[in-house]
Structure formats: structure tokens, C-alpha cells
Design a protein around this motif. Structure first.
Motif, PDB file in Angstrom:
ATOM      1  N   SER A  44      46.642  39.589  51.993  1.00  0.00           N
ATOM      2  CA  SER A  44      46.021  39.322  53.058  1.00  0.00           C
ATOM      3  C   SER A  44      44.694  39.063  52.916  1.00  0.00           C
ATOM      4  O   SER A  44      43.799  38.222  53.554  1.00  0.00           O
ATOM      5  CB  SER A  44      46.271  40.592  54.067  1.00  0.00           C
ATOM      6  OG  SER A  44      47.825  40.470  54.478  1.00  0.00           O
ATOM      7  N   ILE A  45      44.081  39.919  52.087  1.00  0.00           N
ATOM      8  CA  ILE A  45      42.675  39.866  51.724  1.00  0.00           C
ATOM      9  C   ILE A  45      42.202  38.445  51.236  1.00  0.00           C
ATOM     10  O   ILE A  45      41.271  37.790  51.647  1.00  0.00           O
ATOM     11  CB  ILE A  45      41.839  41.130  50.794  1.00  0.00           C
ATOM     12  CG1 ILE A  45      42.359  42.356  51.658  1.00  0.00           C
ATOM     13  CG2 ILE A  45      40.789  40.564  50.497  1.00  0.00           C
ATOM     14  CD1 ILE A  45      42.146  43.593  50.428  1.00  0.00           C
ATOM     15  N   GLY A  46      43.086  37.983  50.476  1.00  0.00           N
ATOM     16  CA  GLY A  46      42.782  36.569  49.561  1.00  0.00           C
ATOM     17  C   GLY A  46      42.845  35.614  50.495  1.00  0.00           C
ATOM     18  O   GLY A  46      42.192  34.650  50.724  1.00  0.00           O
ATOM     19  N   LEU A  47      43.922  35.535  51.375  1.00  0.00           N
ATOM     20  CA  LEU A  47      44.182  34.623  52.357  1.00  0.00           C
ATOM     21  C   LEU A  47      43.185  34.502  53.531  1.00  0.00           C
ATOM     22  O   LEU A  47      43.077  33.496  54.083  1.00  0.00           O
ATOM     23  CB  LEU A  47      45.543  34.907  53.089  1.00  0.00           C
ATOM     24  CG  LEU A  47      46.834  34.466  52.061  1.00  0.00           C
ATOM     25  CD1 LEU A  47      48.089  34.982  52.794  1.00  0.00           C
ATOM     26  CD2 LEU A  47      47.066  33.117  51.809  1.00  0.00           C
ATOM     27  N   ASN A  48      42.779  35.509  53.815  1.00  0.00           N
ATOM     28  CA  ASN A  48      41.583  35.595  54.874  1.00  0.00           C
ATOM     29  C   ASN A  48      40.207  35.201  54.354  1.00  0.00           C
ATOM     30  O   ASN A  48      39.065  35.425  55.082  1.00  0.00           O
ATOM     31  CB  ASN A  48      41.440  37.001  55.542  1.00  0.00           C
ATOM     32  CG  ASN A  48      42.519  37.346  56.389  1.00  0.00           C
ATOM     33  OD1 ASN A  48      42.368  36.478  57.631  1.00  0.00           O
ATOM     34  ND2 ASN A  48      43.541  38.067  56.114  1.00  0.00           N
ATOM     35  N   ALA A  49      40.135  34.915  52.861  1.00  0.00           N
ATOM     36  CA  ALA A  49      38.727  34.723  52.242  1.00  0.00           C
ATOM     37  C   ALA A  49      38.261  33.382  52.318  1.00  0.00           C
ATOM     38  O   ALA A  49      38.013  32.624  51.412  1.00  0.00           O
ATOM     39  CB  ALA A  49      38.864  35.014  50.991  1.00  0.00           C
ATOM     40  N   CYS A  50      38.423  32.653  53.833  1.00  0.00           N
ATOM     41  CA  CYS A  50      37.891  31.245  53.919  1.00  0.00           C
ATOM     42  C   CYS A  50      38.250  31.038  55.388  1.00  0.00           C
ATOM     43  O   CYS A  50      38.416  31.833  56.462  1.00  0.00           O
ATOM     44  CB  CYS A  50      39.077  30.336  53.186  1.00  0.00           C
ATOM     45  SG  CYS A  50      40.571  30.478  53.864  1.00  0.00           S
ATOM     46  N   ASN A  85      35.629  40.379  55.209  1.00  0.00           N
ATOM     47  CA  ASN A  85      36.371  40.188  53.874  1.00  0.00           C
ATOM     48  C   ASN A  85      35.681  40.640  52.729  1.00  0.00           C
ATOM     49  O   ASN A  85      34.711  40.189  52.372  1.00  0.00           O
ATOM     50  CB  ASN A  85      36.599  38.785  53.928  1.00  0.00           C
ATOM     51  CG  ASN A  85      37.649  38.460  52.982  1.00  0.00           C
ATOM     52  OD1 ASN A  85      37.191  38.022  51.622  1.00  0.00           O
ATOM     53  ND2 ASN A  85      38.822  38.728  52.856  1.00  0.00           N
ATOM     54  N   SER A  86      36.402  41.591  51.786  1.00  0.00           N
ATOM     55  CA  SER A  86      35.758  42.113  50.728  1.00  0.00           C
ATOM     56  C   SER A  86      35.314  40.909  49.634  1.00  0.00           C
ATOM     57  O   SER A  86      34.590  41.274  48.864  1.00  0.00           O
ATOM     58  CB  SER A  86      36.657  43.298  50.313  1.00  0.00           C
ATOM     59  OG  SER A  86      37.948  42.719  49.755  1.00  0.00           O
ATOM     60  N   ILE A  87      36.152  39.943  49.476  1.00  0.00           N
ATOM     61  CA  ILE A  87      36.135  38.958  48.483  1.00  0.00           C
ATOM     62  C   ILE A  87      34.871  38.146  48.931  1.00  0.00           C
ATOM     63  O   ILE A  87      33.861  37.837  47.931  1.00  0.00           O
ATOM     64  CB  ILE A  87      37.273  38.057  48.474  1.00  0.00           C
ATOM     65  CG1 ILE A  87      38.411  38.876  47.919  1.00  0.00           C
ATOM     66  CG2 ILE A  87      36.935  36.746  47.548  1.00  0.00           C
ATOM     67  CD1 ILE A  87      39.745  38.131  47.715  1.00  0.00           C
ATOM     68  N   LEU A  88      34.573  37.677  50.090  1.00  0.00           N
ATOM     69  CA  LEU A  88      33.609  36.912  50.525  1.00  0.00           C
ATOM     70  C   LEU A  88      32.145  37.937  50.611  1.00  0.00           C
ATOM     71  O   LEU A  88      30.996  37.494  50.266  1.00  0.00           O
ATOM     72  CB  LEU A  88      33.729  36.321  51.762  1.00  0.00           C
ATOM     73  CG  LEU A  88      34.812  35.288  52.124  1.00  0.00           C
ATOM     74  CD1 LEU A  88      34.811  34.777  53.469  1.00  0.00           C
ATOM     75  CD2 LEU A  88      34.649  34.268  51.035  1.00  0.00           C
ATOM     76  N   THR A  89      32.546  39.211  50.874  1.00  0.00           N
ATOM     77  CA  THR A  89      31.105  40.103  50.678  1.00  0.00           C
ATOM     78  C   THR A  89      30.650  40.095  49.336  1.00  0.00           C
ATOM     79  O   THR A  89      29.717  40.174  49.113  1.00  0.00           O
ATOM     80  CB  THR A  89      31.644  41.594  51.228  1.00  0.00           C
ATOM     81  OG1 THR A  89      31.936  41.231  52.614  1.00  0.00           O
ATOM     82  CG2 THR A  89      30.331  42.490  51.085  1.00  0.00           C
ATOM     83  N   GLU A  90      31.799  40.252  48.215  1.00  0.00           N
ATOM     84  CA  GLU A  90      31.425  40.201  46.923  1.00  0.00           C
ATOM     85  C   GLU A  90      30.671  39.055  46.417  1.00  0.00           C
ATOM     86  O   GLU A  90      29.785  39.169  45.613  1.00  0.00           O
ATOM     87  CB  GLU A  90      32.567  40.447  46.134  1.00  0.00           C
ATOM     88  CG  GLU A  90      32.497  40.483  44.689  1.00  0.00           C
ATOM     89  CD  GLU A  90      34.015  40.536  44.007  1.00  0.00           C
ATOM     90  OE1 GLU A  90      33.942  40.235  42.700  1.00  0.00           O
ATOM     91  OE2 GLU A  90      35.233  41.084  44.309  1.00  0.00           O
ATOM     92  N   LEU A  91      31.109  38.061  46.836  1.00  0.00           N
ATOM     93  CA  LEU A  91      30.485  36.866  46.213  1.00  0.00           C
ATOM     94  C   LEU A  91      29.063  36.295  47.235  1.00  0.00           C
ATOM     95  O   LEU A  91      28.414  35.595  46.974  1.00  0.00           O
ATOM     96  CB  LEU A  91      31.325  35.484  46.815  1.00  0.00           C
ATOM     97  CG  LEU A  91      32.611  35.561  45.986  1.00  0.00           C
ATOM     98  CD1 LEU A  91      33.770  34.318  46.417  1.00  0.00           C
ATOM     99  CD2 LEU A  91      32.448  35.404  44.467  1.00  0.00           C
ATOM    100  N   GLY A  92      28.907  37.157  48.430  1.00  0.00           N
ATOM    101  CA  GLY A  92      27.779  37.029  49.401  1.00  0.00           C
ATOM    102  C   GLY A  92      27.960  35.637  49.843  1.00  0.00           C
ATOM    103  O   GLY A  92      26.938  34.868  50.516  1.00  0.00           O
ATOM    104  N   TRP A  93      29.238  35.160  50.283  1.00  0.00           N
ATOM    105  CA  TRP A  93      29.683  34.090  51.236  1.00  0.00           C
ATOM    106  C   TRP A  93      29.936  34.288  52.522  1.00  0.00           C
ATOM    107  O   TRP A  93      30.887  33.892  52.877  1.00  0.00           O
ATOM    108  CB  TRP A  93      30.785  33.310  50.424  1.00  0.00           C
ATOM    109  CG  TRP A  93      30.420  32.479  49.211  1.00  0.00           C
ATOM    110  CD1 TRP A  93      29.286  32.695  48.422  1.00  0.00           C
ATOM    111  CD2 TRP A  93      31.365  31.636  48.487  1.00  0.00           C
ATOM    112  NE1 TRP A  93      29.368  31.793  47.288  1.00  0.00           N
ATOM    113  CE2 TRP A  93      30.617  31.260  47.529  1.00  0.00           C
ATOM    114  CE3 TRP A  93      32.558  31.137  48.673  1.00  0.00           C
ATOM    115  CZ2 TRP A  93      31.235  30.329  46.411  1.00  0.00           C
ATOM    116  CZ3 TRP A  93      33.024  30.295  47.789  1.00  0.00           C
ATOM    117  CH2 TRP A  93      32.251  29.576  46.668  1.00  0.00           C
ATOM    118  N   GLN A  94      29.218  34.811  53.392  1.00  0.00           N
ATOM    119  CA  GLN A  94      29.411  35.310  54.422  1.00  0.00           C
ATOM    120  C   GLN A  94      28.483  34.346  55.603  1.00  0.00           C
ATOM    121  O   GLN A  94      28.506  34.751  56.766  1.00  0.00           O
ATOM    122  CB  GLN A  94      29.244  36.546  54.940  1.00  0.00           C
ATOM    123  CG  GLN A  94      30.243  37.368  53.959  1.00  0.00           C
ATOM    124  CD  GLN A  94      30.157  39.074  53.864  1.00  0.00           C
ATOM    125  OE1 GLN A  94      29.118  39.389  53.994  1.00  0.00           O
ATOM    126  NE2 GLN A  94      31.193  39.722  54.698  1.00  0.00           N
TER     127      GLN A  94
END
Length: 393
Positions: free
Chosen positions: A283-289, A201-210
Motif C-alpha cells: 500500500s505504501i508503494g502504490l501510494n507513492a505517486c 507517504n514514507s517513500i516520498l518523504t524519504e525522497l523529499g518528493w512531496q
């Protein structure tokens, strides 16, 4: 001979908002029915693709945070719809509307008496009761009592009423004493939401939340007055396993500034407001969790069913529900074993359930939210129920 059907809506395209998505799907489905002569009457939006056969009213911009600006908009758009409805709708035609813009309901109510068409009302919002829940007006206010009297009569004048939850059915029945109220949950096509692994997920990658050891909770969608976000923020402070959890808020609304202040005051780096994402990136937003949080404030029973729950189910995310135990979403999550449920009134219990979710997601077995959506709440089932109602008229 085909029956004339007018689909009247403020929004009609998935790129606009959830209402646009739902009515866009409905328009696409109904336009394929050979026994229905369908006309879309909607507000013109230069940013989206126009339907060549549609009738358009002119739209104007307004400040969502200003009640004065919004009221002026409602008057303008209501008058625009009135002119087109009076011009094109004939006796024995069928009209299908939602509950926005709010003056449209009064317009349809009046014209129905004059012209003699049939009306199917899809209820997403119960007005003016929702104003009380949003703390815009008090229940003992004379103006509220007058509005309620008017709109009770307006809702009751529809030939058929569709509601999106069992709790809403009870409320609307008490409001109207109508004997033709059908529950049809919001129709989400699971094919419109793609599945995505957390580490992709690009959002979680951006945040470093993986970090797989930490559970990511997400609030996605409208950040408004009735979402109960302040209770959620208070509960996060009381968590015993807060260090194992991360919280991301994605969306927009009148509560954004308040949310930012609460996040700043918490001094917790594991809580962020990300901003909104485009419809193309939903879809990207919904998958960021790992877990989707779906909330409604106290006093909202029967007044709304968050569509975000169905979107998150399409993304196969477990649901953490904070709302009245008699609400549609609470019961759906509990009945189908697709997450956690807790009532809104007790902050300590919300905190305890958040801690439990952090532990349970690694150890407990839950049903697939996406499979549950497909099996019980598919758009195909919903559309055919709506079609049957229209055909009976």
C-alpha cells in the motif's frame, strides 16, 4: 454430496507475489462453499503460513535471470506436481489451475485423458506466444512451431477457460477454437489496499518528493522484458515539461540492471529506481505517486493484462497506459475515464501524452479509479463468476 475440487497452483499466499494473492483469495472464497470439497495442491514455501489441509510438493530455488536454471526448475517442479496429481485426483473430480508452472499444463492435459476429471484453466500467460514477445525465441523457429502445436492442443483440452482480458479472449480463441471462454478480470479486494495522502507517504518523504507542484509518475511491479520500459525512458527525454515531473520505479525483475543504466545515462535526478517493497508495504508503494504508469511492449496484445493496473486503481491512482489500443487495460482506462492512453509505437506521442498528463491532472476531471474498481471489477463479482463455472461442471 460435495463435489471434489483441486485448486492447483505454484503460489498460494499474498506475501509471495500477485499469483499468490489471486489464488489465496480464490482459495479463501471457495473454502467457504458448502457444496465444494476443496483441496489445495501447491508448492511448499517455508516463508509463509501453511494451510493444514493442503497437499504440498517440494520447492527449489532458481536464478530467474538464467534460462537454464529456470528450465531445470520447471522440470523438477513439474515432476513433483505430476506425482501428486496422479495419486490424488480421481475420475469426475474438478481441477482448477493457472498457467504456471508451464509443465503443469501438459501434466493436467495428459492425466485428464487418463483419469477423466474436469479442468478449468485460468489463463494469465499465453504460452509459447509470450516467448516471442519476450524475444526469447523467434516465431519462425522450428522449436517454437512445435511448442505452439503442443500447447494449442493443451489449452484447448480444458473444459472451461477463463481469461483476464477481451484481447486475450480473442487470442486464446484463435489458439484453441474453444467455445467456453469467459473474461474475468483479476480480482483485487480494494480493502487490502489502504489510501494514503501524498504528504504522508514514507517513500516520498524519504525522497523529499512531496512538492505538490510536481507530478510523481510511478512504475510499480515486475521490471521484465515485456514491459516496454526502454520506450518510456526514451519518451521522458523528449518531454517539454520534464522539470515538472518525477518518475519512480518500484519493483524487481530481469530488466533492473538495464533500467539502472538508462537512469544513469539520462542524468536526470527526477528519475530513480527505488528497489522493491515487501508485500506488507504494498500500500505504501502504490501510494507513492500521483499517476501510475502501466505499460506493455509491442507484440504483447492478448498475451497479458497487467494486474498492477487494478492494484493502482485500488489505491485510487489515475492510470497512464502505454500499450496497444486494442488491449484490455487501454480500453478499460479509456472507457472509464480514469487516466491517459497512448500506443507504444510512437515515442514522440508518449512524450506528448506525458506532458498532457502533467497539465491535465491539475485542470481536468477524472472518475475515481477506486470507485470504478469497486463498481465494475470487484473481487466479489469475479469470485462468483468463477464459482458459477465450477458449479456447471
Amino acid at each position: 454430496m460435495s463435489k471434489k475440487l483441486f485448486l492447483i497452483t505454484e503460489f498460494y499466499d499474498s506475501s509471495q507475489n500477485t499469483t499468490g494473492y489471486l489464488f489465496g483469495k480464490l482459495h479463501e472464497f471457495l473454502s467457504k462453499q458448502k457444496d465444494i470439497d476443496l483441496t489445495l495442491l501447491t508448492k511448499k514455501d517455508e516463508k509463509v503460513l501453511n494451510q493444514p489441509e493442503a497437499l504440498y510438493v517440494k520447492g527449489v530455488t532458481f536464478d530467474k535471470k538464467s534460462l537454464v536454471s529456470r528450465s531445470s526448475y520447471e522440470l523438477f517442479i513439474g515432476f513433483s506436481f505430476f506425482k501428486n496429481c496422479a495419486q490424488y485426483i480421481k475420475k469426475d473430480d474438478i481441477v482448477f489451475t493457472g498457467t504456471t508452472p508451464i509443465l503443469l499444463l501438459i501434466i493436467i492435459h495428459i492425466l485428464k485423458k487418463i483419469i477423466g476429471f474436469k479442468w478449468v484453466l485460468l489463463v494469465h500467460d499465453v504460452f509459447p506466444e509470450n516467448l516471442v514477445a519476450a524475444k526469447i525465441i523467434k516465431q519462425d523457429n522450428v522449436g517454437y512451431k512445435l511448442l505452439k502445436r503442443v500447447f494449442d492442443s493443451v489449452y484447448a483440452s480444458a473444459n472451461d477457460i477463463i481469461v483476464i482480458g477481451r484481447d486475450m479472449k480473442d487470442l486464446v480463441y484463435n489458439k484453441t477454437n474453444h467455445n467456453k471462454i469467459t473474461v474475468i478480470p483479476s480480482w483485487i479486494d480494494e480493502k487490502d489496499i489502504t489510501l494514503q495522502a501524498k504528504n504522508n507517504n514514507s517513500i516520498l518523504t524519504e525522497l523529499g518528493w512531496q512538492d505538490e507542484q510536481k507530478v510523481v509518475f510511478q512504475f510499480f511491479g515486475n521490471l521484465g522484458r515485456v514491459q516496454g520500459i526502454s520506450s518510456l525512458m526514451k519518451a521522458i527525454k523528449l518531454m517539454k515539461r520534464a522539470e515538472d515531473a518525477q518518475f519512480i520505479f518500484i519493483g524487481d525483475g530481469v530488466y533492473v540492471d538495464e533500467l539502472k543504466s538508462l537512469i544513469s545515462e539520462s542524468n536526470n535526478k527526477n528519475i530513480i529506481y527505488y528497489g522493491s517493497v515487501s508485500q506488507e508495504n504494498k500500500s505504501i508503494g502504490l501510494n507513492a505517486c500521483d499517476i501510475s504508469i502501466v505499460t506493455l511492449a509491442d507484440g504483447m496484445l492478448g498475451l497479458g493484462v497487467p494486474s498492477k493496473a487494478y492494484y493502482s486503481m485500488a489505491a485510487d491512482k489515475l492510470i497512464f497506459t502505454i500499450m496497444d489500443k486494442n488491449s484490455e487495460t487501454y480500453q478499460m482506462v479509456e472507457e472509464n475515464n480514469i487516466g491517459w492512453v497512448v500506443e507504444t509505437s510512437n515515442i514522440e506521442e508518449i512524450a506528448e501524452m506525458l506532458d498532457k498528463a502533467v497539465s491535465d491532472i491539475q485542470t481536468q476531471k477524472y472518475n475515481s479509479p477506486r470507485k470504478t474498481l469497486i463498481n465494475k471489477f470487484s473481487s466479489e463479482v469475479a469470485m462468483n463468476k468463477i464459482l458459477n463455472i465450477i458449479r456447471t461442471l
